[in-house]
Structure formats: structure tokens, C-alpha cells
Design a protein around this motif. Structure first.
Motif, mmCIF file in Angstrom:
data_model
loop_
_atom_site.group_PDB
_atom_site.id
_atom_site.type_symbol
_atom_site.label_atom_id
_atom_site.label_comp_id
_atom_site.label_asym_id
_atom_site.label_seq_id
_atom_site.Cartn_x
_atom_site.Cartn_y
_atom_site.Cartn_z
ATOM 1 N N VAL A 93 -8.414 -3.885 -3.108
ATOM 2 C CA VAL A 93 -8.272 -3.340 -4.456
ATOM 3 C C VAL A 93 -6.807 -2.951 -4.622
ATOM 4 C CG1 VAL A 93 -8.948 -1.536 -6.083
ATOM 5 C CG2 VAL A 93 -10.643 -2.505 -4.496
ATOM 6 N N TYR A 94 -6.196 -3.444 -5.681
ATOM 7 C CA TYR A 94 -4.787 -3.187 -5.944
ATOM 8 C C TYR A 94 -4.651 -2.134 -7.044
ATOM 9 C CZ TYR A 94 -3.274 -7.030 -3.007
ATOM 10 O OH TYR A 94 -3.023 -7.837 -1.925
ATOM 11 N N TYR A 95 -3.807 -1.141 -6.761
ATOM 12 C CA TYR A 95 -3.580 -0.036 -7.671
ATOM 13 C C TYR A 95 -2.111 0.010 -8.077
ATOM 14 C CZ TYR A 95 -7.939 1.760 -5.625
ATOM 15 O OH TYR A 95 -9.231 1.921 -5.193
ATOM 16 N N CYS A 96 -1.854 0.323 -9.328
ATOM 17 C CA CYS A 96 -0.485 0.655 -9.684
ATOM 18 C C CYS A 96 -0.372 2.171 -9.808
ATOM 19 C CB CYS A 96 -0.007 -0.046 -10.947
ATOM 20 S SG CYS A 96 -0.742 0.503 -12.480
ATOM 21 N N ALA A 97 0.831 2.655 -9.607
ATOM 22 C CA ALA A 97 1.091 4.090 -9.600
ATOM 23 C C ALA A 97 2.479 4.346 -10.159
ATOM 24 C CB ALA A 97 0.973 4.638 -8.185
ATOM 25 N N ALA A 98 2.701 5.547 -10.665
ATOM 26 C CA ALA A 98 3.992 5.873 -11.264
ATOM 27 C C ALA A 98 4.423 7.275 -10.873
ATOM 28 C CB ALA A 98 3.920 5.754 -12.787
ATOM 29 N N ASP A 99 5.730 7.446 -10.791
ATOM 30 C CA ASP A 99 6.306 8.774 -10.556
ATOM 31 C C ASP A 99 7.772 8.732 -10.957
ATOM 32 O OD1 ASP A 99 4.997 11.121 -8.324
ATOM 33 O OD2 ASP A 99 6.860 11.421 -9.445
ATOM 34 N N ASP A 100 8.437 9.876 -10.807
ATOM 35 C CA ASP A 100 9.791 9.989 -11.353
ATOM 36 C C ASP A 100 10.821 9.154 -10.613
ATOM 37 O OD1 ASP A 100 9.322 13.542 -11.998
ATOM 38 O OD2 ASP A 100 8.915 11.794 -13.252
ATOM 39 N N THR A 101 10.675 9.000 -9.313
ATOM 40 C CA THR A 101 11.712 8.335 -8.525
ATOM 41 C C THR A 101 11.104 7.313 -7.586
ATOM 42 O OG1 THR A 101 11.622 9.873 -6.657
ATOM 43 C CG2 THR A 101 13.037 10.497 -8.523
ATOM 44 N N MET A 102 11.949 6.436 -7.047
ATOM 45 C CA MET A 102 11.480 5.463 -6.056
ATOM 46 C C MET A 102 10.930 6.183 -4.829
ATOM 47 S SD MET A 102 11.720 2.200 -6.809
ATOM 48 C CE MET A 102 12.205 1.185 -5.395
ATOM 49 N N ARG A 103 11.579 7.260 -4.425
ATOM 50 C CA ARG A 103 11.134 7.977 -3.225
ATOM 51 C C ARG A 103 9.726 8.532 -3.415
ATOM 52 N NH1 ARG A 103 10.984 13.141 -1.689
ATOM 53 N NH2 ARG A 103 12.082 13.818 -3.565
ATOM 54 N N THR A 104 9.487 9.140 -4.548
ATOM 55 C CA THR A 104 8.170 9.747 -4.755
ATOM 56 C C THR A 104 7.110 8.709 -5.091
ATOM 57 O OG1 THR A 104 8.797 10.263 -7.047
ATOM 58 C CG2 THR A 104 9.063 12.004 -5.406
ATOM 59 N N VAL A 105 7.497 7.614 -5.735
ATOM 60 C CA VAL A 105 6.475 6.616 -6.041
ATOM 61 C C VAL A 105 6.037 5.915 -4.759
ATOM 62 C CG1 VAL A 105 7.818 4.503 -6.518
ATOM 63 C CG2 VAL A 105 5.749 4.991 -7.821
ATOM 64 N N VAL A 106 6.918 5.774 -3.798
ATOM 65 C CA VAL A 106 6.539 5.168 -2.525
ATOM 66 C C VAL A 106 5.796 6.170 -1.642
ATOM 67 C CG1 VAL A 106 7.424 4.174 -0.377
ATOM 68 C CG2 VAL A 106 8.401 3.480 -2.565
ATOM 69 N N GLY A 107 6.249 7.422 -1.674
ATOM 70 C CA GLY A 107 5.703 8.410 -0.766
ATOM 71 C C GLY A 107 4.465 9.140 -1.239
ATOM 72 N N GLY A 108 4.276 9.214 -2.552
ATOM 73 C CA GLY A 108 3.119 9.981 -3.008
ATOM 74 C C GLY A 108 3.126 10.157 -4.507
ATOM 75 N N PRO A 109 2.840 9.081 -5.230
ATOM 76 C CA PRO A 109 2.927 9.140 -6.700
ATOM 77 C C PRO A 109 1.864 10.038 -7.318
ATOM 78 C CG PRO A 109 2.002 7.047 -6.003
ATOM 79 C CD PRO A 109 2.445 7.741 -4.758
#
Length: 122
Positions: A93-109
Motif C-alpha cells: 500500500v502506497y501512501y503520500c505524506a506532507a510536511d514543512d521540510t524534506m527532513r520532517t517529511v522523510v522522518g515523520g510527516p
């Protein structure tokens, strides 16, 4: 706040291609970094790819480098994941996710979609 909806999943044979889309609501979508994650049965969710708000920076998991491409169209509030040369081990199952920065979107959006199933047959 942003809401995310994935689409484009399905069943494909090994070696085939699929393009996933992540449509977002919210006028500030263009300011968010966006990532794709996947979760296979019995396994933990893992990072697949991410793209910066401008689209100029991308990051990939080693397992998909050279096969998957992430891109975005901020005018359409949409992020894409082009998946080529698919393998049975890409089934998840593929999920998209969003957050303010590349660091946070990779680490814990903070923001997640509901997911779309990708199945690759051998």
C-alpha cells in the motif's frame, strides 16, 4: 492543514509501470515537501521518495533509485510517483505524506493520505 488523496494503484505484471498521483487540498500545498511511503503485508512502513516544495530537491530509497521518479505540479496541487520496471517486492500500500521540510517529511510527516494498493505479479 492539508488533505491528501492517492490514486493510480492497481495490478501490474513484473516489468510494468504505474503512475501514482497524490492530490492535495489547501491553498498552501505548494509550500509543503511531499513524500511517498509504502507498507507491505507484515512489514513496517518504509520511505520511498520525497520532493521539496519547489520540486528542485528529490530523495529516493536505494531500493527504487533509477526505477521510480517523483515529481510535482503545484498548479494542480498534485504530486506524482512514476514507477517503472516494477518488481513483485514493490507490492504494498502506497501512501503520500506532507510536511514543512524534506527532513520532517522523510522522518515523520504530519499529514497522510489513505493509501492506494499496488500489486505486482511475477
Amino acid at each position: 492543514q492539508v488533505q491528501l488523496v492517492e490514486s493510480g494503484g492497481g495490478l501490474v505484471q513484473a516489468g510494468g509501470s504505474l503512475r501514482l498521483s497524490c492530490a492535495a487540498s489547501g491553498r498552501t500545498f505548494s509550500s509543503y515537501a511531499v513524500g511517498w511511503f509504502r507498507q507491505a503485508p507484515g512489514k513496517e512502513r518504509e520511505f520511498v521518495a520525497a520532493i521539496s516544495w519547489s520540486g528542485t530537491i528529490t530523495k529516493y530509497a536505494d531500493s527504487v533509485k533509477g526505477r521510480f521518479t517523483i515529481s510535482r505540479d503545484n498548479a494542480k496541487n498534485t504530486v506524482y510517483l512514476q514507477m517503472n520496471s516494477l518488481k513483485p517486492e514493490d507490492t504494498a500500500v502506497y501512501y503520500c505524506a506532507a510536511d514543512d521540510t524534506m527532513r520532517t517529511v522523510v522522518g515523520g510527516p504530519d499529514y497522510w493520505g489513505q493509501g492506494t494498493q499496488v500489486s505486482v505479479s511475477s
